[in-house]
Write a protein that holds these residues in place. Structure first.
Motif, mmCIF file in Angstrom:
data_model
loop_
_atom_site.group_PDB
_atom_site.id
_atom_site.type_symbol
_atom_site.label_atom_id
_atom_site.label_comp_id
_atom_site.label_asym_id
_atom_site.label_seq_id
_atom_site.Cartn_x
_atom_site.Cartn_y
_atom_site.Cartn_z
ATOM 1 N N ALA A 124 12.237 2.273 -6.300
ATOM 2 C CA ALA A 124 12.207 3.730 -6.256
ATOM 3 C C ALA A 124 11.039 4.163 -5.386
ATOM 4 O O ALA A 124 9.884 3.816 -5.654
ATOM 5 N N LEU A 125 11.317 4.896 -4.331
ATOM 6 C CA LEU A 125 10.303 5.275 -3.352
ATOM 7 C C LEU A 125 9.578 6.546 -3.785
ATOM 8 O O LEU A 125 10.216 7.501 -4.255
ATOM 9 N N ASP A 126 8.274 6.550 -3.627
ATOM 10 C CA ASP A 126 7.489 7.728 -3.984
ATOM 11 C C ASP A 126 7.931 8.955 -3.201
ATOM 12 O O ASP A 126 7.854 10.082 -3.696
ATOM 13 N N ALA A 127 8.395 8.753 -1.960
ATOM 14 C CA ALA A 127 8.799 9.869 -1.107
ATOM 15 C C ALA A 127 10.238 10.319 -1.371
ATOM 16 O O ALA A 127 10.726 11.240 -0.713
ATOM 17 N N GLY A 128 10.917 9.673 -2.329
ATOM 18 C CA GLY A 128 12.297 10.012 -2.634
ATOM 19 C C GLY A 128 13.262 8.959 -2.126
ATOM 20 O O GLY A 128 13.018 8.328 -1.104
ATOM 21 N N GLY A 129 14.363 8.768 -2.842
ATOM 22 C CA GLY A 129 15.334 7.762 -2.464
ATOM 23 C C GLY A 129 14.942 6.373 -2.960
ATOM 24 O O GLY A 129 13.970 6.205 -3.727
ATOM 25 N N GLU A 130 15.706 5.390 -2.525
ATOM 26 C CA GLU A 130 15.505 4.014 -2.972
ATOM 27 C C GLU A 130 15.603 3.049 -1.808
ATOM 28 O O GLU A 130 16.213 3.353 -0.773
ATOM 29 N N ALA A 131 15.001 1.883 -1.999
ATOM 30 C CA ALA A 131 15.135 0.778 -1.052
ATOM 31 C C ALA A 131 15.779 -0.383 -1.781
ATOM 32 O O ALA A 131 15.257 -0.846 -2.805
ATOM 33 N N GLU A 132 16.904 -0.837 -1.270
ATOM 34 C CA GLU A 132 17.650 -1.948 -1.874
ATOM 35 C C GLU A 132 17.229 -3.262 -1.214
ATOM 36 O O GLU A 132 17.195 -3.366 0.009
ATOM 37 N N VAL A 133 16.904 -4.261 -2.018
ATOM 38 C CA VAL A 133 16.463 -5.557 -1.510
ATOM 39 C C VAL A 133 17.701 -6.373 -1.144
ATOM 40 O O VAL A 133 18.469 -6.787 -2.014
ATOM 41 N N LEU A 134 17.906 -6.618 0.148
ATOM 42 C CA LEU A 134 19.083 -7.347 0.618
ATOM 43 C C LEU A 134 18.842 -8.850 0.724
ATOM 44 O O LEU A 134 19.729 -9.645 0.418
ATOM 45 N N ALA A 135 17.653 -9.248 1.197
ATOM 46 C CA ALA A 135 17.424 -10.677 1.426
ATOM 47 C C ALA A 135 15.937 -10.931 1.603
ATOM 48 O O ALA A 135 15.192 -10.066 2.070
ATOM 49 N N ARG A 136 15.541 -12.152 1.234
ATOM 50 C CA ARG A 136 14.211 -12.638 1.572
ATOM 51 C C ARG A 136 14.375 -13.558 2.768
ATOM 52 O O ARG A 136 15.147 -14.532 2.714
ATOM 53 N N LEU A 137 13.682 -13.275 3.837
ATOM 54 C CA LEU A 137 13.867 -13.999 5.090
ATOM 55 C C LEU A 137 12.961 -15.230 5.143
ATOM 56 O O LEU A 137 11.960 -15.332 4.426
ATOM 57 N N ASP A 138 13.303 -16.148 6.020
ATOM 58 C CA ASP A 138 12.606 -17.431 6.073
ATOM 59 C C ASP A 138 11.134 -17.311 6.439
ATOM 60 O O ASP A 138 10.325 -18.144 6.057
ATOM 61 N N ASP A 139 10.771 -16.287 7.201
ATOM 62 C CA ASP A 139 9.406 -16.179 7.720
ATOM 63 C C ASP A 139 8.497 -15.326 6.847
ATOM 64 O O ASP A 139 7.428 -14.897 7.287
ATOM 65 N N GLY A 140 8.908 -15.065 5.606
ATOM 66 C CA GLY A 140 8.065 -14.299 4.696
ATOM 67 C C GLY A 140 8.352 -12.809 4.686
ATOM 68 O O GLY A 140 7.787 -12.077 3.872
ATOM 69 N N PHE A 141 9.212 -12.345 5.589
ATOM 70 C CA PHE A 141 9.606 -10.944 5.602
ATOM 71 C C PHE A 141 10.814 -10.743 4.681
ATOM 72 O O PHE A 141 11.432 -11.700 4.211
ATOM 73 N N TRP A 142 11.145 -9.472 4.456
ATOM 74 C CA TRP A 142 12.285 -9.095 3.621
ATOM 75 C C TRP A 142 13.182 -8.163 4.420
ATOM 76 O O TRP A 142 12.723 -7.492 5.347
ATOM 77 N N GLN A 143 14.448 -8.103 4.035
ATOM 78 C CA GLN A 143 15.367 -7.130 4.621
ATOM 79 C C GLN A 143 15.775 -6.149 3.533
ATOM 80 O O GLN A 143 16.246 -6.546 2.466
ATOM 81 N N LEU A 144 15.560 -4.866 3.811
ATOM 82 C CA LEU A 144 15.868 -3.803 2.860
ATOM 83 C C LEU A 144 16.856 -2.826 3.471
ATOM 84 O O LEU A 144 16.895 -2.636 4.688
ATOM 85 N N ARG A 145 17.642 -2.192 2.600
ATOM 86 C CA ARG A 145 18.480 -1.045 3.020
ATOM 87 C C ARG A 145 17.948 0.188 2.306
ATOM 88 O O ARG A 145 17.753 0.178 1.080
ATOM 89 N N PHE A 146 17.716 1.250 3.091
ATOM 90 C CA PHE A 146 17.120 2.455 2.542
ATOM 91 C C PHE A 146 18.205 3.487 2.231
ATOM 92 O O PHE A 146 18.996 3.857 3.106
ATOM 93 N N HIS A 147 18.228 3.912 0.994
ATOM 94 C CA HIS A 147 19.144 4.953 0.544
ATOM 95 C C HIS A 147 18.349 6.260 0.485
ATOM 96 O O HIS A 147 17.745 6.610 -0.537
#
Length: 357
Positions: free
Chosen positions: A118-141
């Motif tokens: 749940a984002l402080d600025a409103g809306g949500e970020a969905e966790v799609l994947a944890r990437l091999d290099d330590g980053f993440w992929q998110l989808r923002f609603h």
């Protein structure tokens, strides 16, 4: 990637350490962009010169070509909370289609794939994947396309060594005056020293301008975590070296002018577009890693800020100007109380061996 590396020689990350007093790390910009100091580092054993950025026109010649990075920083830092209540800091690394983004997460316990923040600025970020290099992929609603939404919801991502929250002045001063291509999460800091007065003075001197785009990623602040420099894996960033810039470089060189990069991001972009010693148009990702042993062919001079100890950028400038020469310049800068890093002072460098280029 593209470029030429000499036979590997033992090179350790600790070879690029230097002592920097904490008080020399600039925490805010000077009131005037071009008022920053400029350390001129001529080739060979010529003495250093303590100047100011506004003196740059006197160091250049008519027909020289300055190449800038025209990337624009996005408000890429967000905050939120997991369903469990744990706080999450999100730093966007790269915008992707469909309101998705590649991000770094600051969180005490990694989230589960499929969970939402749940984002402080409103809306949500969905966790799609944890990437091999330590980053993440998110989808923002969120209510708008992500890039537009960030303009009012995101926070400017000042570097971690600036120990304060961004203020209203940073919205202007952490952008270059020629920023136009949105996508960076860190500024190409050498370009921050240029204002319209300095650009006019350079034009009057007969200096030409060109632009590349490299969207600086959050990975630029990641430390080198291996002892042997040759084993470091560089992060990937998107670049565009256009046909117009390539034509300007060719014209300048044909007329005897010098190509001078404003910032290490420009060097990385140009070197990534070199094929068999020739600069060609190129758009796409680069993970080029430049360190001593690599011969930089695309430029004749480099204006850059001072870089962190043991960083890949310090390795790059050492490859260009020579490691011994570079460290002598840094020692001089510390003694003379130059201001370091993103909001700090600058240096103008020339190659270690001009006759070999």
């Amino acid at each position: 990637m593209r470029g030429s590396l000499a036979a590997p020689a033992p090179l350790k990350t600790s070879d690029f350490h230097y002592h920097l007093p904490q008080e020399l790390i600039a925490q805010a910009p000077l009131p005037e962009r071009s008022a920053s100091r400029l350390l001129h580092v001529p080739p060979g054993d010529a003495p250093f010169a303590d100047l100011h950025v506004r003196d740059l026109p006197s160091l250049l010649l008519p027909g020289d070509l300055l190449v800038f990075n025209d990337t624009r920083v996005i408000p890429a830092r967000l905050f939120g909370a997991k369903a469990t209540g744990g706080r999450v800091e999100i730093l966007i690394e790269r915008l992707l289609p469909d309101n998705e983004a590649r991000v770094q997460l600051g969180v005490s316990k990694p989230p589960q794939v499929g969970s939402r923040v749940a984002l402080d600025a409103g809306g949500e970020a969905e966790v799609l994947a944890r990437l091999d290099d330590g980053f993440w992929q998110l989808r923002f609603h969120v209510d708008d396309p992500l890039e537009a939404w960030l303009q009012h919801a995101g926070q400017l991502p000042l570097p971690p060594y600036i120990e304060r929250r961004p203020d209203a002045a940073d919205a202007e001063r952490y952008q270059t005056v020629f920023a136009r291509e949105t996508g960076a999460v860190a500024a190409p800091t050498a370009g921050l020293h240029f204002d319209e007065t300095l650009l006019d003075a350079l034009r009057a001197r007969g200096v030409e301008f060109g632009h590349v785009t490299l969207h600086v990623g959050a990975g630029t602040f990641q430390p080198v975590r291996v002892d042997d420099v040759h084993n470091h894996r560089m992060h990937s960033e998107w670049i565009n070296v256009g046909a117009e810039l390539v034509a300007k470089v060719r014209r300048a060189r044909a007329a005897g002018g010098r190509v001078i990069a404003v910032g290490t991001t420009v060097v990385r972009a140009l070197e990534s577009a070199m094929v068999d010693g020739e600069l060609l148009p190129f758009a796409g990702d680069t993970s080029i890693f430049i360190f001593p042993g690599y011969r930089i062919r695309s430029i004749d001079g480099l204006m850059t800020n001072f870089h962190l100890p043991e960083s890949t950028l310090l390795m790059l400038v050492s490859a260009f100007a020579g490691k011994q020469r570079m460290f002598a310049a840094y020692e001089h800068a510390v003694r003379q109380r130059y201001r370091f890093f993103s909001y700090g002072d600058a240096m103008l460098l020339w190659p270690e061996a001009t006759d070999a280029r």
